[in-house]
Scaffold this active site. Structure first.
Site, short mmCIF file in Angstrom:
data_model
loop_
_atom_site.label_atom_id
_atom_site.label_comp_id
_atom_site.label_asym_id
_atom_site.label_seq_id
_atom_site.Cartn_x
_atom_site.Cartn_y
_atom_site.Cartn_z
N LYS A 129 23.83 -10.38 -11.67
CA LYS A 129 22.46 -10.77 -11.34
C LYS A 129 22.05 -12.03 -12.10
O LYS A 129 21.44 -12.93 -11.56
CB LYS A 129 21.50 -9.62 -11.66
CG LYS A 129 20.06 -9.88 -11.30
CD LYS A 129 19.90 -9.99 -9.80
CE LYS A 129 18.53 -10.45 -9.38
NZ LYS A 129 18.57 -11.02 -8.02
N ARG A 186 5.44 -0.01 -6.20
CA ARG A 186 5.31 -0.86 -5.02
C ARG A 186 4.29 -1.98 -5.24
O ARG A 186 4.25 -2.93 -4.48
CB ARG A 186 4.85 -0.02 -3.83
CG ARG A 186 5.83 1.06 -3.47
CD ARG A 186 5.22 1.96 -2.44
NE ARG A 186 5.11 1.30 -1.15
CZ ARG A 186 6.02 1.39 -0.20
NH1 ARG A 186 7.09 2.11 -0.38
NH2 ARG A 186 5.87 0.77 0.93
N LYS A 196 23.72 -15.62 1.59
CA LYS A 196 23.36 -14.20 1.57
C LYS A 196 24.41 -13.37 2.30
O LYS A 196 24.85 -12.34 1.81
CB LYS A 196 21.99 -14.05 2.27
CG LYS A 196 21.11 -12.97 1.82
CD LYS A 196 20.72 -12.99 0.37
CE LYS A 196 20.63 -14.33 -0.27
NZ LYS A 196 20.55 -14.44 -1.65
N GLU A 210 27.82 -13.27 0.31
CA GLU A 210 27.89 -12.55 -0.97
C GLU A 210 27.84 -11.04 -0.83
O GLU A 210 28.40 -10.32 -1.65
CB GLU A 210 26.87 -13.06 -1.99
CG GLU A 210 25.43 -12.76 -1.71
CD GLU A 210 24.48 -13.33 -2.74
OE1 GLU A 210 24.81 -13.32 -3.94
OE2 GLU A 210 23.40 -13.80 -2.35
N TRP A 222 -2.93 -2.70 -1.61
CA TRP A 222 -2.60 -4.10 -1.95
C TRP A 222 -3.39 -4.93 -0.96
O TRP A 222 -3.09 -4.93 0.24
CB TRP A 222 -1.10 -4.34 -1.81
CG TRP A 222 -0.68 -5.66 -2.35
CD1 TRP A 222 -1.18 -6.90 -2.03
CD2 TRP A 222 0.32 -5.91 -3.34
NE1 TRP A 222 -0.56 -7.88 -2.74
CE2 TRP A 222 0.37 -7.30 -3.55
CE3 TRP A 222 1.18 -5.09 -4.06
CZ2 TRP A 222 1.26 -7.89 -4.45
CZ3 TRP A 222 2.06 -5.69 -4.94
CH2 TRP A 222 2.11 -7.07 -5.14
N CYS A 239 0.82 -1.21 0.00
CA CYS A 239 0.00 0.00 0.00
C CYS A 239 0.86 1.26 0.00
O CYS A 239 2.01 1.25 0.41
CB CYS A 239 -0.88 0.02 1.23
SG CYS A 239 -1.90 -1.46 1.38
N ASN A 253 -2.17 2.17 5.94
CA ASN A 253 -1.24 1.09 5.58
C ASN A 253 -1.01 0.26 6.82
O ASN A 253 -0.84 0.82 7.90
CB ASN A 253 0.12 1.64 5.15
CG ASN A 253 0.08 2.29 3.79
OD1 ASN A 253 -0.95 2.27 3.12
ND2 ASN A 253 1.19 2.87 3.39
N GLY A 254 -0.96 -1.06 6.67
CA GLY A 254 -0.68 -1.92 7.82
C GLY A 254 -1.82 -2.88 8.07
O GLY A 254 -2.71 -3.06 7.22
N GLU A 314 21.06 -21.01 2.79
CA GLU A 314 20.70 -19.77 2.10
C GLU A 314 21.17 -18.55 2.89
O GLU A 314 21.72 -17.60 2.33
CB GLU A 314 19.18 -19.71 1.88
CG GLU A 314 18.62 -18.39 1.41
CD GLU A 314 19.27 -17.85 0.13
OE1 GLU A 314 19.98 -18.59 -0.56
OE2 GLU A 314 19.07 -16.64 -0.15
N HIS A 317 31.53 -33.35 13.81
CA HIS A 317 32.28 -34.22 12.89
C HIS A 317 33.37 -33.45 12.15
O HIS A 317 33.83 -33.90 11.10
CB HIS A 317 31.32 -34.91 11.93
CG HIS A 317 30.31 -35.75 12.66
ND1 HIS A 317 30.64 -36.95 13.26
CD2 HIS A 317 29.01 -35.55 12.94
CE1 HIS A 317 29.57 -37.45 13.86
NE2 HIS A 317 28.57 -36.60 13.68
C1 AGP Z 1 21.72 -15.27 -4.92
O1 AGP Z 1 21.69 -14.20 -4.08
C2 AGP Z 1 22.48 -15.12 -6.17
N1 AGP Z 1 22.33 -13.93 -6.84
C3 AGP Z 1 22.56 -16.37 -7.01
O2 AGP Z 1 22.92 -17.43 -6.18
C4 AGP Z 1 21.33 -16.77 -7.85
O3 AGP Z 1 20.33 -17.27 -7.04
C5 AGP Z 1 21.80 -17.84 -8.88
O4 AGP Z 1 22.73 -17.26 -9.73
C6 AGP Z 1 20.65 -18.43 -9.65
O5 AGP Z 1 20.02 -17.46 -10.42
P1 AGP Z 1 18.59 -17.75 -11.06
O6 AGP Z 1 17.65 -17.98 -9.94
O7 AGP Z 1 18.30 -16.52 -11.85
O8 AGP Z 1 18.73 -18.96 -11.90
#
Ligand code: AGP
Length: 605
Positions: free
Chosen positions: A600, A27, A486, A489, A74, A2, A100-101, A482, A505
């Site tokens: 990306k 948004r 994060k 990276e 939304w 929203c 909003n909320g 995951e 281990h």
């Molecule tokens: C995650 O933060 C990365 N940018 C990377 O691991 C990404 O998920 C991976 O390259 C796969 O990309 P995709 O989902 O566009 O296939």
């Protein structure tokens, strides 16, 4: 999500509101509305489902005035419709409100105070404006009535409110708790907005509000009051704009914006994949292909691979189908022995990842059916697979994937629901995914509202460390992987995600005084085990941060997660880990949206 806009003291109120709402389109929203008052006794309320352009088309030349409020909605409580769109109006037609909320105790308030009021919408917001109307009719002035309503809203609620009284139309009554809201200082007029971007054409000077404050905004004055009605003086801050920042809204970084968008993405998926009668909308041809399969192969890279690990749990537990998850680059050159009737699922945000595409090309040569789950319609993997399901997460710009991960898991859950039901599996039939995802959306919102707390934890734990560990079991282990990706990276901290039982281990040898270890605890079956693994690292000097579900939390746990079905817990447990990564990167002074060496979309092998 929203958006809110408001203006007082400017004859172009209608245009300012409509232009402001247009700026908030990025948004995401499903309906919009404005209320404008001309200060001579006439007020105009215009609402429409769909785009701002549709709303504009309804706004005639008579809709003029100097004060007004506007909103993009939304849907949370109630479907997207003109009736549920904001502003909402009190029964006597005197008060107009945008919000909003989420109001946690709206049904209790309705039952206790509004049994005799005929409500027009399904929203929690309408309860608030009806209460203001009721208390004003009982003799309170507008400010006192507004204050009284705020005192009745429970702690779990989040709100940014903007209220107008037709009988005192140059004032805007403003309050916020958890949801963002700013006052913009104009030249001879003032504005209000949930996002500075909406009002950058009017002013670059904004006053930030803190939770619990109430503000009365008039053309020449801004009166900020604390909870005890003491007046607070606060200087505006200046917002500089550059074209890139405009694309990010008022966010400093895409990553933070995309983390914040996740509750909206959950709701969007529910909207896209559920019929009005609550049944799942999945193409029958896809379900037919799945029903032929004797084993699923999920193929993906990076964050998408981690979403696949959670998917395996969902497919095996709710659809009784053996499921393997493979790193695309490994599968491409070293495929496993396949079952007789395999079905392939490609998880890929971009739909362009070369490693995954290479496997799909091979799968097509073999002649097996496949599904691509992607955020990008018409992407290569979408075009080349037998079936496609779209994530509807909106463009993900930050290199570090956040909202695509949660969208992938949510969509896997939706698919599993349809698949399991088609197989007549009791547990799938009982699994109310739409309800769970709505709970997830609200839970995510609670967590993104805790940014200040997580920023401080990142400062204490991650500002200077060389390495860090995430530990968990079951889906918490999947999440740990995951979370570690994060953090590494965007902060360049060497981070690993481990099955907590594996520590002894080998990995425990790396624990030394002050090593940060984050323990994720969301599964009742394994909570005690992970806690005892955490004690083992504490005994060796580790600095442990506990992230635990509310029903499994113990005194001293630092981050408490809302309770949702344990199979979907990564959807909420990931949020604090994304924020930790973001703030660790900030602490260390890195370019969080464009981490070194990363792209990306990885279109080369
Ligand atoms: C995650 O933060 C990365 N940018 C990377 O691991 C990404 O998920 C991976 O390259 C796969 O990309 P995709 O989902 O566009 O296939």
């Amino acid at each position: 999500m929203c958006g809110i806009v408001g203006v007082t003291g400017n004859q172009n109120a209608t245009d300012i509101l409509l232009d402001g709402l247009q700026q908030l389109e990025y948004r995401g929203y499903d309906s919009a509305g404005i209320y404008v008052n001309d200060q001579h006794g006439d007020g105009f309320l215009v609402k429409e489902k769909g785009r701002i352009a549709d709303l504009r088309a309804l706004v005639g030349p008579e809709v003029k005035g100097s004060t007004g409020i506007g909103h993009t909605r939304w849907a949370t409580h109630g479907v997207p419709s003109v009736t549920n769109a904001h502003p909402h109006v009190s029964a006597d037609g005197r008060f107009f409100l945008v919000h909003n909320g989420v109001i946690g105790n709206f049904s209790e308030l309705r039952e206790k105070y509004l049994a005799d009021v005929e409500l027009k919408s399904d929203t929690d917001t309408e309860i608030i404006v009806q209460l203001v109307g009721k208390f004003a009719a009982e003799g309170l002035d507008t400010f006192a009535a507004f204050r009284k309503v705020l005192s009745l809203v429970d702690e779990s609620s989040s709100y940014a409110f903007l209220l107008m009284d037709k009988e005192d139309p140059s004032k805007l009554f403003v309050a916020k708790n958890k949801s963002p809201l700013l006052i913009g200082v104009g030249d001879g007029f003032n504005v209000v907005c949930s996002d500075a971007l909406a009002m950058l054409n009017q002013t670059h000077d904004f006053i930030e509000l803190t939770d619990g404050e109430v503000v009365i905004v008039e053309p020449q004055s801004i009166k900020i009051l604390d909870q005890d009605d003491n007046e607070i003086k606060r200087e505006p801050f200046h917002v500089d704009t550059d074209p890139e920042a405009v694309q990010k809204g008022a966010y400093a970084h895409y990553m933070l914006k995309e983390i914040d968008e996740q509750p909206g993405v959950m709701r969007k998926l529910v909207q896209e994949y559920f019929n009005e009668d609550g049944t799942v909308k999945i193409d029958q041809a896809l379900l037919d292909d799945l029903s032929q399969a004797d084993r699923l192969y999920i193929v993906a890279a990076g964050t998408s691979y981690h979403a696949g690990l959670v998917g395996k749990e969902l497919f095996e537990k709710l659809a009784n189908i053996p499921t393997e998850v493979h790193v695309a680059s490994e599968f491409a050159y070293n495929p496993p022995l396949l079952s007789e009737k395999p079905f392939f699922i490609f998880l890929t945000q971009s739909g362009e990842t070369a490693d995954s595409r290479q496997v799909l090309t091979q799968v097509n040569k073999w002649g097996y059916p496949s599904l691509t789950i992607t955020n990008v319609p018409n992407s290569t993997l979408s075009r080349e697979a037998t079936h496609t399901l779209l994530l509807h997460a909106g463009p993900e710009i930050a290199v570090a994937s956040t909202k695509a991960y949660t969208a992938q898991i949510a969509l896997e859950a939706i698919l599993v629901k349809a698949y399991g039901e088609a197989k007549n599996i009791e547990r799938a039939k009982e699994f109310d995914v739409a309800k769970e995802l709505t709970k997830v959306a609200n839970g995510m919102q609670e967590l993104v509202d805790e940014k200040g707390k997580i920023e401080q934890i990142a400062k204490d734990l991650l500002a200077t460390t060389r390495n860090a560990f995430y530990i968990g079991r079951g889906v918490d282990y999947a999440l740990a992987q995951e979370a570690a990706l994060k953090l590494k990276e965007v902060s360049y901290i060497q981070t690993e995600g481990f099955a907590s039982g594996e520590l002894k281990h080998g990995t425990i040898a790396l624990i030394e005084d002050g090593t940060p270890v984050v323990a994720i605890i969301t599964d009742p079956k394994m909570a005690a085990h992970t806690r005892s693994n955490a004690q083992e690292v504490i005994a060796r000097g580790a600095n442990v941060l506990f992230i635990a579900s509310r029903d499994l939390a113990v005194a001293g746990d630092q981050i408490i997660l809302p309770d949702i079905d344990p199979l979907l817990s990564p959807l909420v447990s990931v949020v604090p880990t994304q924020l930790l990564a973001y703030y660790a990167s900030m602490q260390r002074g890195y370019d969080v949206d464009k981490p070194r060496n990363l792209a990306k979309s990885v279109t080369v092998e």
